[in-house]
Scaffold this motif. Sequence first.
Motif, PDB file in Angstrom:
ATOM      1  N   LEU A 187      -8.286  32.093 112.256  1.00 10.97           N
ATOM      2  CA  LEU A 187      -8.882  30.891 111.675  1.00 10.97           C
ATOM      3  C   LEU A 187      -8.023  29.689 112.041  1.00 10.97           C
ATOM      4  O   LEU A 187      -6.849  29.634 111.669  1.00 10.97           O
ATOM      5  CB  LEU A 187      -8.953  31.014 110.148  1.00 10.97           C
ATOM      6  CG  LEU A 187      -9.704  32.238 109.634  1.00 10.97           C
ATOM      7  CD1 LEU A 187      -9.683  32.266 108.112  1.00 10.97           C
ATOM      8  CD2 LEU A 187     -11.143  32.255 110.141  1.00 10.97           C
ATOM      9  N   ILE A 188      -8.594  28.787 112.791  1.00 12.67           N
ATOM     10  CA  ILE A 188      -7.874  27.558 113.153  1.00 12.67           C
ATOM     11  C   ILE A 188      -8.829  26.381 112.974  1.00 12.67           C
ATOM     12  O   ILE A 188      -9.746  26.206 113.772  1.00 12.67           O
ATOM     13  CB  ILE A 188      -7.365  27.603 114.621  1.00 12.67           C
ATOM     14  CG1 ILE A 188      -6.491  28.840 114.849  1.00 12.67           C
ATOM     15  CG2 ILE A 188      -6.600  26.316 114.946  1.00 12.67           C
ATOM     16  CD1 ILE A 188      -5.881  28.927 116.244  1.00 12.67           C
ATOM     17  N   PRO A 189      -8.639  25.583 111.953  1.00 11.22           N
ATOM     18  CA  PRO A 189      -9.513  24.406 111.827  1.00 11.22           C
ATOM     19  C   PRO A 189      -9.188  23.384 112.906  1.00 11.22           C
ATOM     20  O   PRO A 189      -8.058  23.344 113.406  1.00 11.22           O
ATOM     21  CB  PRO A 189      -9.180  23.836 110.443  1.00 11.22           C
ATOM     22  CG  PRO A 189      -8.245  24.800 109.800  1.00 11.22           C
ATOM     23  CD  PRO A 189      -7.669  25.676 110.856  1.00 11.22           C
ATOM     24  N   PRO A 190     -10.156  22.570 113.283  1.00 16.25           N
ATOM     25  CA  PRO A 190      -9.919  21.541 114.294  1.00 16.25           C
ATOM     26  C   PRO A 190      -9.027  20.406 113.757  1.00 16.25           C
ATOM     27  O   PRO A 190      -8.430  20.527 112.676  1.00 16.25           O
ATOM     28  CB  PRO A 190     -11.302  21.027 114.627  1.00 16.25           C
ATOM     29  CG  PRO A 190     -12.248  21.980 114.019  1.00 16.25           C
ATOM     30  CD  PRO A 190     -11.544  22.614 112.876  1.00 16.25           C
ATOM     31  N   SER A 191      -8.980  19.321 114.491  1.00 15.91           N
ATOM     32  CA  SER A 191      -8.057  18.240 114.121  1.00 15.91           C
ATOM     33  C   SER A 191      -8.500  16.945 114.782  1.00 15.91           C
ATOM     34  O   SER A 191      -9.344  16.946 115.673  1.00 15.91           O
ATOM     35  CB  SER A 191      -6.670  18.572 114.647  1.00 15.91           C
ATOM     36  OG  SER A 191      -6.712  18.659 116.065  1.00 15.91           O
ATOM     37  N   ILE A 192      -7.885  15.864 114.356  1.00 15.24           N
ATOM     38  CA  ILE A 192      -8.068  14.598 115.066  1.00 15.24           C
ATOM     39  C   ILE A 192      -6.728  14.132 115.623  1.00 15.24           C
ATOM     40  O   ILE A 192      -5.668  14.547 115.145  1.00 15.24           O
ATOM     41  CB  ILE A 192      -8.654  13.487 114.163  1.00 15.24           C
ATOM     42  CG1 ILE A 192      -7.748  13.231 112.952  1.00 15.24           C
ATOM     43  CG2 ILE A 192     -10.063  13.804 113.755  1.00 15.24           C
ATOM     44  CD1 ILE A 192      -7.996  11.895 112.280  1.00 15.24           C
ATOM     45  N   ASP A 193      -6.818  13.275 116.601  1.00 14.34           N
ATOM     46  CA  ASP A 193      -5.615  12.695 117.181  1.00 14.34           C
ATOM     47  C   ASP A 193      -5.448  11.281 116.637  1.00 14.34           C
ATOM     48  O   ASP A 193      -6.284  10.419 116.892  1.00 14.34           O
ATOM     49  CB  ASP A 193      -5.775  12.666 118.703  1.00 14.34           C
ATOM     50  CG  ASP A 193      -4.546  12.078 119.363  1.00 14.34           C
ATOM     51  OD1 ASP A 193      -3.622  11.647 118.632  1.00 14.34           O
ATOM     52  OD2 ASP A 193      -4.513  12.040 120.594  1.00 14.34           O
TER      53      ASP A 193
END
Length: 423
Positions: A187-193
């Motif tokens: 499980l790896i949630p996404p992200s923002i830069d």
Amino acid sequence: MNVTLDAYEPIVGRDVIDQLFQIAAPLKGMKIVHVNSTRVGGGVAEILNKMIPLMNALGLKAQWEIITGTSEFYQCTKNFHNALQGNHVVIPETQLREYEEVNARCAEELRGTLEGADIVIIHDPQPAALIKHFTNRKGKWIWRCHIDASKPYRPVWKYLRNNVEDYDASVFSLAAFAQPLPHPTYLIPPSIDPLTEKNIDLEPEEIATVYDEFGIDPARPMILQVSRYDRFKDPLGVIEAYRLAKKFTPTLQLVLAGGGASDDPEGAVVLEEVKLAGRDDPDIKVLDLPPDAHRTINALQRASDIVLQKSIKEGFGLTVTEALWKSKPVIGGNTGGIKLQVINHHTGFLVNTPEGAAHRIRYLLHNPDEMKEMGKKGKEFVRENFLLTRHLREYLTLMLILWFGNGDRIELDRLDWRTNERS
Ligand code: UDP
């Protein structure tokens, strides 16, 4: 000294950057290839744009390839998308054959690159069948599903699963989406830069440009939803919520900002429906933005009082993360990845209906202090959980596990992925 990663130090702190270098050290020189089906539009493209250079800055050899299909191929993959998100969709045989043919052709085009890769990360269903053409692969292949696959339409999932089960691992954004598969799932949630045009701080003058450009009155409250024109994002529900809220706040304005993604054939039809639904009210602005309108979206998010993401299904909802990062309270659909981000009464409100959304809009507009407080909490929540640096750390950790996970423990300074030996 690494300029690219050092730029994140003021935002996340030095320890986070040092830890990334430490985890990446045993993976130095490893060839990583990401594959998806569009360079612009949608969350996956948004993430890869920055993930690739940062992996390279950490000493890996990362690259990004895309597969391009025919309109029948995109019809098929849009059907996959809708079916994984629970719609009952019967996909014609001819579309499935086209899907397989495009993957077969792209496998030949990418053969050299993918055969030479140590890790291949395939995003979403579009390129998932590539793996069928790499029976003697040496690298580890990961299927990264960004979609809410918690209740897929079974016959379609059965077809896709036949491709997906060949992978060494799969990654989902949250536990509820993970499907039983014969390999480890992570499980790896996404992200923002925080450093892209979409998210960097803007001067007030630049934020103000969107008022003139789109005819928004800065003196009146404004709510916003940013998303592709897709029914799962429920743009019509947003208009309904706005109309209900406007009864109590007649000065309210709504901006729906979106555009298409090159792998989404339904966008134009939905955009027309939305325009039609909003055309009787000059306070509803329906914007069709080009795919590179990042600063405009940034400014709109900063210009708004409240951000909505009233999706009915949502893989993760980067638009929610983006809004929270800009200290905006978010009213989000009670679904998928939105639930990871909108913490009810803290960073915003989760809603199930247009009436619920309208109720919360009205409440927030009457409680500006609470709006501010929620905005502050939202920004810190994103800093802790949903920035690219955390995402990168989890990908690197996954790579370590895939290459060295057979040992009792992983000692970072004693590993060499080329020999897979502990020195
Ligand atoms: N986006 C954009 N232009 C648009 C619509 C969306 O740049 O017209 C961006 C949005 O800011 C976000 C991403 O595309 O970064 C959408 O990601 P999300 O996870 O919210 O939804 P997806 O489109 O992947 O379903």
